[in-house]
Design a protein around this motif. Structure first.
Motif: not given
Length: 283
Positions: A207-221
């Motif tokens: 799983e790869f996860h990205t976030s702009e604020d370090g709180v809310d992350y989205m998972i990238i397929p």
């Protein structure tokens, strides 16, 4: 009485077993040791042995010669390659070594060598990261090897050096890094090694996860990197999430390790996961 295979380099000693003696004894023997690193941790080298002397040439990432008098020094403790008194012997041994390399068609050692890594630039190069599980001390690389810009080429290889890789035995790769600011990212990728004979398997779940604020992350397929199908090739594969681009500062990567599959001779034991670089490309 069987037909000699055309690629067989040995000499039959059947006559000796029958109580006879061959008409022509070999006066020297050639050998080539090209597997490194391995359990013996002996550098790649080739050599020739006569009845009295042994000459060794270490190559690839080192260029050193050793010569030993096997009668006086059977444990090979005293290197005579630099002895002025034996310069003629050294020359003769080198001539014989070259002759045998040609005879056995072993003059292109590059065909046995692992690929050398490239140095690349990307957004995460030089960025520090944290790991939930530390790599094995045996294959820990340098403290920042996952973002040092050193990348092995993708694809199949005859062999692969383990320098520059991080090796995890049974543990997952759980990594977090901070790019320092929000950046436009076009691609994130991670490179993995397969050498099933050495218990090293490609991951089949990540799983790869990205976030702009370090709180809310989205998972990238993520396109799957591999599976546990029996495959004796040594190769590197790159796993890359499929997305058109995103703004992010924080990146988390979770790669799940395996146990050795049922077909493996050590089935059920923890597999190794080898990672060489987390590459973050900008737009």
């Amino acid at each position: 009485g069987i037909e000699l295979p055309p690629d067989m380099q040995g000499e039959s000693f059947y006559e000796i077993l029958q109580g006879g003696e061959p008409g022509q004894w070999r006066e020297s023997v050639y050998y080539h040791y090209f597997e490194y690193p391995a359990v013996h941790s002996v550098k790649r080298h080739y050599g020739v042995r006569s009845n009295k002397y042994k000459l060794i040439h270490y190559y690839y990432d080192i260029d050193e010669w050793e010569m030993f008098d096997l009668e006086e020094d059977p444990y090979e403790m005293n290197n005579l390659a630099g002895s002025p008194d034996l310069s003629v012997v050294l020359s003769e041994m080198k001539t014989e070594l070259n002759r045998l390399r040609v005879h056995y068609q072993d003059t292109v050692p590059e065909k046995y060598l692992p690929p050398l890594p490239d140095t690349i630039s990307h957004l995460a190069k030089g960025i520090s990261y944290t790991l939930e599980y530390q790599p094995s001390e045996r294959y820990a690389g340098n403290p920042a090897c996952l973002t040092d810009g050193i990348v092995y080429p993708e694809g199949e290889s005859y062999s692969m050096t383990y320098e520059g890789w991080c090796g995890f035995n049974g543990d997952d790769l759980i990594l977090e890094l901070d790019l320092g600011q929000v950046l436009k990212v076009s691609k994130i990728s991670a490179g993995f090694l397969q050498n099933q004979e050495r218990w090293i398997f490609l991951p089949d779940s990540m799983e790869f996860h990205t976030s702009e604020d370090g709180v809310d992350y989205m998972i990238i397929p993520v396109a799957q990197c591999g599976d546990q199908t029996e495959d004796h090739r040594i190769l590197k594969r790159v796993a890359t999430p499929e997305y058109p681009g995103i703004s992010t500062r924080y990146i988390k990567i979770h790669v799940m390790n395996n146990v050795l599959p049922a077909w493996h001779r050590n089935a059920g034991k923890p597999a190794w996961l080898f990672v060489d670089e987390i590459v973050v490309s900008g737009k």
